[in-house]
Write an enzyme that holds these catalytic residues in place. Structure first.
Site, PDB file in Angstrom:
ATOM      1  N   ARG A 178     -58.371 -26.927 -23.039  1.00  0.00           N
ATOM      2  CA  ARG A 178     -57.902 -28.174 -22.440  1.00  0.00           C
ATOM      3  C   ARG A 178     -59.059 -29.165 -22.347  1.00  0.00           C
ATOM      4  NH1 ARG A 178     -56.042 -23.818 -19.312  1.00  0.00           N
ATOM      5  NH2 ARG A 178     -53.762 -23.562 -19.279  1.00  0.00           N
ATOM      6  N   HIS A 192     -52.796 -19.304 -20.760  1.00  0.00           N
ATOM      7  CA  HIS A 192     -51.474 -19.422 -20.146  1.00  0.00           C
ATOM      8  C   HIS A 192     -51.220 -18.232 -19.223  1.00  0.00           C
ATOM      9  CE1 HIS A 192     -49.691 -22.171 -23.515  1.00  0.00           C
ATOM     10  NE2 HIS A 192     -50.299 -22.857 -22.573  1.00  0.00           N
ATOM     11  N   ARG A 246     -54.859 -28.949 -29.195  1.00  0.00           N
ATOM     12  CA  ARG A 246     -54.505 -27.666 -28.569  1.00  0.00           C
ATOM     13  C   ARG A 246     -53.188 -27.161 -29.154  1.00  0.00           C
ATOM     14  NH1 ARG A 246     -55.273 -24.574 -23.815  1.00  0.00           N
ATOM     15  NH2 ARG A 246     -53.410 -24.133 -22.570  1.00  0.00           N
TER      16      ARG A 246
END
Length: 301
Positions: A152, A271, A248
């Site tokens: 990120r 995640h 991403r």
């Protein structure tokens, strides 16, 4: 403007501590949560914690609809409320948590860059005329790092010199959880080139700075600056709306297209839930179908 009761400020301050200390949530996410909660407290409005109940949730949802907010926005606000109610119950400020049923929101599939578009984007900084060599090499390293690791933008900005090894980078993600993400040889080469030949030029203005990617003032590069740099180059190579998150998405989808394991991709992306990663299986399927219709001689038969 709705009235701001003393209780509102008190609750927001306590909730901020809960999110930051107990949950380890990043400052920008804390700010977003608190904005949603303050809106709830003002729209209902809440004068005492006794007024926080099922009826107050229904009233808030109704006012969100009256304001013509999207289902996505409402879903985000309700997620914040759920966390807020958990905090209140944990702090014994309410006796029972109001039930929240999230509205059904379709997950929008991201627009994915092709490998050709990615290659053009990766090469763009060094191909841009009259661009300072430091900026060009820094931005090249940033682009390669994004695409090679899928991290990120906040995680990229937080990277420090000690987080980079020959084969991996150590990433601090949501909830301050760390993970090791492999990095390609080419991406590592662009980082090494930037570190050895260009970074020192601006670190002189701030010798103690440990972050990898620096501004011209020698300080940690801000997220907003990274967004501006990426969108600047993207406009030179594609008509698609591109952001750091697009790289991403491309990272995950291109791995899936090359038969990478979904669980491994989940770990690299950081995640918490596999469902967040599964959206890329739909994108990859769309890509396969598109290629079939483009290249198969009997696809239209």
């Amino acid at each position: 403007m709705s009235m701001l009761f003393p209780l509102h400020q008190q609750l927001i301050e306590q909730f901020t501590i809960f999110l930051s200390v107990d949950r380890g949530i990043a400052p920008l996410s804390v700010q977003a949560y608190c904005q949603d909660i303050l809106l709830f407290l003002q729209r209902v409005p809440i004068e005492t914690t006794d007024m926080i109940n099922q009826e107050s949730v229904f009233l808030f949802v109704e006012k969100c609809h009256q304001a013509k907010e999207s289902e996505t926005t409402l879903a985000r606000r309700l997620i914040a409320l759920k966390v807020f109610f958990h905090f209140l119950k944990d702090a014994k400020l309410i006796h029972q948590q109001p039930f929240i049923e999230h509205p059904k929101v379709w997950k929008r599939l991201p627009s994915i860059l092709s490998t050709e578009e990615v290659n053009s984007l990766l090469n763009q900084p060094l191909n841009t005329l009259n661009l300072d060599a430091y900026i060009a090499n820094r931005d090249t390293a940033i682009l390669y790092t994004f695409y090679a690791t899928g991290i990120r933008v906040s995680e990229l900005c937080d990277l420090c010199i000690g987080d980079i090894s020959d084969d991996f980078i150590r990433v601090t993600g949501k909830g301050r959880k760390t993970r090791l993400v492999p990095i390609s040889i080419k991406a590592r080469q662009t980082i090494d080139s930037y570190l050895t030949m260009f970074r020192e030029r601006f670190q002189k203005k701030n010798p103690s700075e440990e972050h990898v990617f620096l501004s011209i003032r020698g300080k940690k590069l801000e997220r907003s600056c990274v967004w501006k740099r990426i969108t600047f180059y993207a406009k030179l190579v594609t008509t698609k709306h591109i952001s750091p998150h697009s790289l991403r998405h491309a990272f995950a989808t291109h791995l899936l297209n090359n038969q990478a394991d979904l669980r491994i991709i989940q770990e690299m992306l950081g995640h918490a839930r596999i469902s967040s990663t599964e959206i890329y299986t739909h994108v990859a399927s769309e890509s396969i179908i598109e290629k079939f219709h483009t290249h198969h001689p009997r696809s239209s038969s």
